[in-house]
Design an enzyme around this catalytic site. Structure first.
Site, PDB file in Angstrom:
ATOM      1  N   ASP A  48       3.116  43.900  18.262  1.00 27.17           N
ATOM      2  CA  ASP A  48       4.544  44.002  18.800  1.00 27.17           C
ATOM      3  C   ASP A  48       4.383  44.334  20.443  1.00 27.17           C
ATOM      4  O   ASP A  48       3.615  45.317  20.623  1.00 27.17           O
ATOM      5  CB  ASP A  48       5.211  45.201  18.238  1.00 27.17           C
ATOM      6  CG  ASP A  48       6.673  45.095  18.552  1.00 27.17           C
ATOM      7  OD1 ASP A  48       6.848  44.699  19.804  1.00 27.17           O
ATOM      8  OD2 ASP A  48       7.615  45.398  17.722  1.00 27.17           O
ATOM      9  N   ASP A  49       4.560  43.528  21.324  1.00 25.40           N
ATOM     10  CA  ASP A  49       4.532  43.695  22.740  1.00 25.40           C
ATOM     11  C   ASP A  49       3.023  43.635  23.219  1.00 25.40           C
ATOM     12  O   ASP A  49       2.898  44.280  24.287  1.00 25.40           O
ATOM     13  CB  ASP A  49       5.291  44.973  23.184  1.00 25.40           C
ATOM     14  CG  ASP A  49       6.814  44.968  22.767  1.00 25.40           C
ATOM     15  OD1 ASP A  49       7.192  43.963  22.492  1.00 25.40           O
ATOM     16  OD2 ASP A  49       7.170  46.169  23.107  1.00 25.40           O
ATOM     17  N   CYS A  88      11.748  41.054  20.453  1.00 19.41           N
ATOM     18  CA  CYS A  88      11.351  40.956  18.900  1.00 19.41           C
ATOM     19  C   CYS A  88      12.348  40.226  17.917  1.00 19.41           C
ATOM     20  O   CYS A  88      11.592  39.276  17.524  1.00 19.41           O
ATOM     21  CB  CYS A  88      11.309  42.550  18.634  1.00 19.41           C
ATOM     22  SG  CYS A  88      10.774  43.654  19.836  1.00 19.41           S
ATOM     23  N   ARG A  92      10.867  36.807  16.059  1.00 17.59           N
ATOM     24  CA  ARG A  92      10.313  36.961  14.616  1.00 17.59           C
ATOM     25  C   ARG A  92      11.291  36.078  13.676  1.00 17.59           C
ATOM     26  O   ARG A  92      10.665  35.381  12.754  1.00 17.59           O
ATOM     27  CB  ARG A  92      10.571  38.297  14.147  1.00 17.59           C
ATOM     28  CG  ARG A  92       9.568  39.397  14.874  1.00 17.59           C
ATOM     29  CD  ARG A  92      10.150  40.930  14.731  1.00 17.59           C
ATOM     30  NE  ARG A  92       9.025  41.585  15.562  1.00 17.59           N
ATOM     31  CZ  ARG A  92       7.940  41.980  15.278  1.00 17.59           C
ATOM     32  NH1 ARG A  92       7.483  42.189  14.051  1.00 17.59           N
ATOM     33  NH2 ARG A  92       7.290  42.621  16.291  1.00 17.59           N
ATOM     34  N   LYS A 142       6.841  45.765  10.446  1.00 13.00           N
ATOM     35  CA  LYS A 142       7.972  45.607  11.299  1.00 13.00           C
ATOM     36  C   LYS A 142       8.639  44.243  10.949  1.00 13.00           C
ATOM     37  O   LYS A 142       8.140  43.129  11.184  1.00 13.00           O
ATOM     38  CB  LYS A 142       7.891  45.607  12.723  1.00 13.00           C
ATOM     39  CG  LYS A 142       8.925  45.515  13.616  1.00 13.00           C
ATOM     40  CD  LYS A 142       8.737  45.551  15.086  1.00 13.00           C
ATOM     41  CE  LYS A 142      10.015  45.268  15.846  1.00 13.00           C
ATOM     42  NZ  LYS A 142       9.881  45.489  17.274  1.00 13.00           N
ATOM     43  N   HIS A 144      12.672  43.637  11.325  1.00 12.20           N
ATOM     44  CA  HIS A 144      13.658  43.325  12.580  1.00 12.20           C
ATOM     45  C   HIS A 144      14.396  41.902  12.237  1.00 12.20           C
ATOM     46  O   HIS A 144      14.580  41.594  13.255  1.00 12.20           O
ATOM     47  CB  HIS A 144      12.705  43.580  13.994  1.00 12.20           C
ATOM     48  CG  HIS A 144      13.548  44.240  14.903  1.00 12.20           C
ATOM     49  ND1 HIS A 144      13.038  44.494  16.286  1.00 12.20           N
ATOM     50  CD2 HIS A 144      14.845  44.876  14.895  1.00 12.20           C
ATOM     51  CE1 HIS A 144      13.917  45.176  16.770  1.00 12.20           C
ATOM     52  NE2 HIS A 144      15.070  45.476  15.896  1.00 12.20           N
ATOM     53  N   SER A 167      12.508  48.500  15.256  1.00  9.26           N
ATOM     54  CA  SER A 167      11.494  48.918  16.234  1.00  9.26           C
ATOM     55  C   SER A 167      10.830  50.372  15.767  1.00  9.26           C
ATOM     56  O   SER A 167      12.021  51.018  15.557  1.00  9.26           O
ATOM     57  CB  SER A 167      12.025  48.638  17.505  1.00  9.26           C
ATOM     58  OG  SER A 167      11.873  47.306  17.908  1.00  9.26           O
ATOM     59  N   HIS A 247       4.210  48.419  20.788  1.00 16.46           N
ATOM     60  CA  HIS A 247       5.451  48.689  21.125  1.00 16.46           C
ATOM     61  C   HIS A 247       5.777  50.260  21.110  1.00 16.46           C
ATOM     62  O   HIS A 247       5.091  51.001  20.356  1.00 16.46           O
ATOM     63  CB  HIS A 247       6.833  48.320  20.104  1.00 16.46           C
ATOM     64  CG  HIS A 247       7.944  48.504  20.537  1.00 16.46           C
ATOM     65  ND1 HIS A 247       8.854  49.700  20.420  1.00 16.46           N
ATOM     66  CD2 HIS A 247       8.960  47.709  20.793  1.00 16.46           C
ATOM     67  CE1 HIS A 247       9.788  49.515  20.688  1.00 16.46           C
ATOM     68  NE2 HIS A 247      10.363  48.180  21.009  1.00 16.46           N
ATOM     69  N   ASP A 299       4.259  39.036  19.141  1.00 17.79           N
ATOM     70  CA  ASP A 299       5.668  38.664  19.288  1.00 17.79           C
ATOM     71  C   ASP A 299       6.321  38.351  20.497  1.00 17.79           C
ATOM     72  O   ASP A 299       7.325  37.466  20.570  1.00 17.79           O
ATOM     73  CB  ASP A 299       6.784  39.591  18.517  1.00 17.79           C
ATOM     74  CG  ASP A 299       6.854  40.982  19.265  1.00 17.79           C
ATOM     75  OD1 ASP A 299       5.945  41.354  20.062  1.00 17.79           O
ATOM     76  OD2 ASP A 299       7.795  41.707  18.937  1.00 17.79           O
ATOM     77  N   ASN A 300       5.643  39.089  21.612  1.00 22.35           N
ATOM     78  CA  ASN A 300       6.151  38.458  23.048  1.00 22.35           C
ATOM     79  C   ASN A 300       5.258  39.359  23.909  1.00 22.35           C
ATOM     80  O   ASN A 300       4.326  39.861  23.431  1.00 22.35           O
ATOM     81  CB  ASN A 300       7.622  39.154  23.414  1.00 22.35           C
ATOM     82  CG  ASN A 300       7.973  40.493  22.822  1.00 22.35           C
ATOM     83  OD1 ASN A 300       8.660  40.786  22.081  1.00 22.35           O
ATOM     84  ND2 ASN A 300       7.292  41.385  23.335  1.00 22.35           N
ATOM     85  N   LYS A 320       7.187  41.025  28.965  1.00 23.40           N
ATOM     86  CA  LYS A 320       8.133  41.011  27.905  1.00 23.40           C
ATOM     87  C   LYS A 320       9.766  41.176  28.612  1.00 23.40           C
ATOM     88  O   LYS A 320       9.882  41.677  29.764  1.00 23.40           O
ATOM     89  CB  LYS A 320       8.302  42.451  27.115  1.00 23.40           C
ATOM     90  CG  LYS A 320       9.335  42.415  26.037  1.00 23.40           C
ATOM     91  CD  LYS A 320       9.216  43.861  25.436  1.00 23.40           C
ATOM     92  CE  LYS A 320      10.423  44.244  24.390  1.00 23.40           C
ATOM     93  NZ  LYS A 320      10.128  45.263  23.507  1.00 23.40           N
TER      94      LYS A 320
END
Length: 498
Positions: A48-49, A88, A92, A142, A144, A167, A247, A299-300, A320
């Site tokens: 994540d991130d 996010c 996803r 996660k 989300h 998150s 994240h 994810d990004n 992001k």
């Protein structure tokens, strides 16, 4: 520690892919295929991130990632791998469904603990498809994509779930009472920091820890993944390991901790790498290497505003939340001995949106033609059977789902609309739409950092791409399907009597 029923949950994702053998027609609903013996396993490890420049094999000189680097040396790096949104939830949704988020109604930014929508269980996810082929499926981390029981992983093709449902900086039940931002002080005092965020840890649909002890959450996700692989080693399996970090807020267990806050982000990535190593060791020790695909990606892009609590986009612009490459081009490593060429690199356009049809092809199964998706079968690109991607274009949407650009071959067009308030400082309120628009055209083959705007030099390309992106977006909007929505309570809209 105690158990509570809850209507709002989230998941963190780790992604790894594996190839499958067999033949089946899959038509929207799962249909068990009897002969599942010998089909490849899939593991998706989704961080994540995490930025493009946050792995040794993608150029980092400060973060040590020996286990993921080894995956790359034994597998394949994808250097032009895209996610469908720079935040996010929509990102996803695209991974799971093979659709641009707008097609499945999940494009309006991220979900919060007070959100009343989620991914519609009628959508076909990677887990739905594989479970229909006889796979054991599990999601750890996660999610989300909806925290209500009707939208959690077990309603979307997974046999079991363990994770933080949204998150890790969101609070149960209404997202109130949390720090505004993480800080160096909270990193230094991890024992106090774990109580600052009231994130729920759930098993299937039940809260088992509140607040979740995030110092050990990355390791516990991995514990579950390793146990699941061992339990299901004699049958085909799919593990979706979606880590909650990097994240913010950032945490690691005591044996991976450096009290210097300048090293916070590095500690987290290096800990994730060590846990990836545990998964890879398990696969190898169980002699599953020849029958397993593992895919590692994010994810990004990195949350740059948090500096030493955020990552690096390497040579890419921004991070992001933006449609620049730093927001949507992510590191990707795929591993599958004997199936994916070792030590290879692919620079062709590909993305998470292509994972569902690609996995279907690797399993020699088909998706229902009645359910439109946007992903493409890129299995030949994964295995090295072809050097050219059939994906020639990719649409860019903002973090709130607004159409903002398109990539076609080496060309990338961005049409950024500024807020009117930013253009009225002089008091002139008669500003034309064109004045509020910045048009950017980049040649990514020569300028991956998006520094040279060539829009004025190539107006014909700008016009062609602008027309095409509107055409594609119009088709997606016309064919969009509804999200799941929480039913209204009786008399909820009526005022209480005086």
């Amino acid at each position: 520690m105690f158990a509570i029923r809850i209507s709002a949950f989230s998941v963190i994702i780790v992604t790894t892919l594996f190839s499958l053998i067999g033949s089946v027609n899959f038509g929207g609903q799962s249909s068990l295929y009897a002969d599942s013996v010998g089909r490849p396993n899939f593991v998706i490890i989704f961080t994540d991130d995490q930025g493009y420049g946050d792995l040794g094999c993608f150029g980092s000189t400060t973060i040590k990632t020996p286990h993921i680097d080894k995956m790359a040396s034994e597998g394949r790096r994808f250097t032009s791998f895209m996610v469908a949104s720079p935040v996010c939830t929509p990102s996803r949704a695209a991974l799971m469904t093979g659709c641009y988020p707008k097609r499945v109604g999940m494009h309006h930014h991220v979900l919060f603990p007070q959100s009343t929508i989620g991914l519609n269980p009628d959508e076909v996810t990677i887990a739905d498809h594989l479970r229909g082929l006889g796979y054991a499926t599990a999601c750890y981390g996660k999610w989300h994509l909806g925290h209500h029981p009707e939208t959690l992983p077990r309603q979307n093709g997974f046999d079991e779930y363990f994770g933080i449902p949204y998150s890790n900086d969101m609070n149960h039940p209404d997202n109130k009472g949390k720090p505004r931002i993480p800080s160096d002080q909270l990193w230094t005092d991890q024992s106090t920091a774990i109580n600052q965020w009231n994130a729920p840890l759930i098993l299937n649909e039940t809260i088992v820890e509140l607040p979740a002890d995030q110092r050990t959450i990355t390791r516990r996700y991995t514990d579950h993944a390793v146990d699941f692989i061992k339990t299901h080693q004699d049958e085909p399996f799919f593990v979706y390991l979606a880590h909650s970090m990097p994240h913010i807020p950032l945490y690691v267990p005591a044996d991976a901790y450096d009290p210097n806050p300048e090293n916070a982000y590095t500690c987290v990535i290096e800990h994730i790498d060590a846990e990836v190593g545990r998964v890879m060791t398990t696969i190898k020790e169980l002699n599953l290497s020849d029958n397993t695909y593992v895919i590692f990606t994010s994810d990004n892009g990195p949350w740059l505003q948090f500096k030493n609590h955020g990552g690096s986009a390497g040579p890419l612009r921004e991070g992001k939340g933006t449609t620049f490459e730093g927001g949507q081009r992510v590191p990707c490593v795929m591993w599958g001995p004997g199936r994916i060429p070792a030590g290879s690199q692919c620079n062709e356009l590909m993305g998470t949106i292509d994972m569902l049809p690609t996995i279907a092809a690797l399993t020699n199964s088909t998706l229902s033609p009645d359910r439109k998706i946007d992903g493409m079968d890129l299995s030949a690109l994964v295995t090295g059977e072809t050097t050219e991607s059939p994906r020639r274009e990719f649409i860019h949407y903002t973090s709130h789902g607004d159409l903002e650009g398109i990539r076609q071959g080496k060309w990338k067009l961005l049409v950024k609309r500024r807020k009117k308030a930013n253009n009225h400082a002089s008091g002139d309120k008669k500003v034309s739409p064109e004045t509020l628009t910045t048009i950017m055209l980049f040649d990514l083959a020569a300028d991956v950092g998006e520094q040279r705007n060539l829009a004025k030099e190539h107006p014909e390309i700008v016009e062609k791409l602008r027309k095409r992106m509107i055409e594609l977006d119009s088709e997606i909007e016309a064919g969009a399907r509804p999200t799941w929505k929480m039913p209204s309570k009786p008399n909820a809209d009526k005022k209480a009597p005086n």
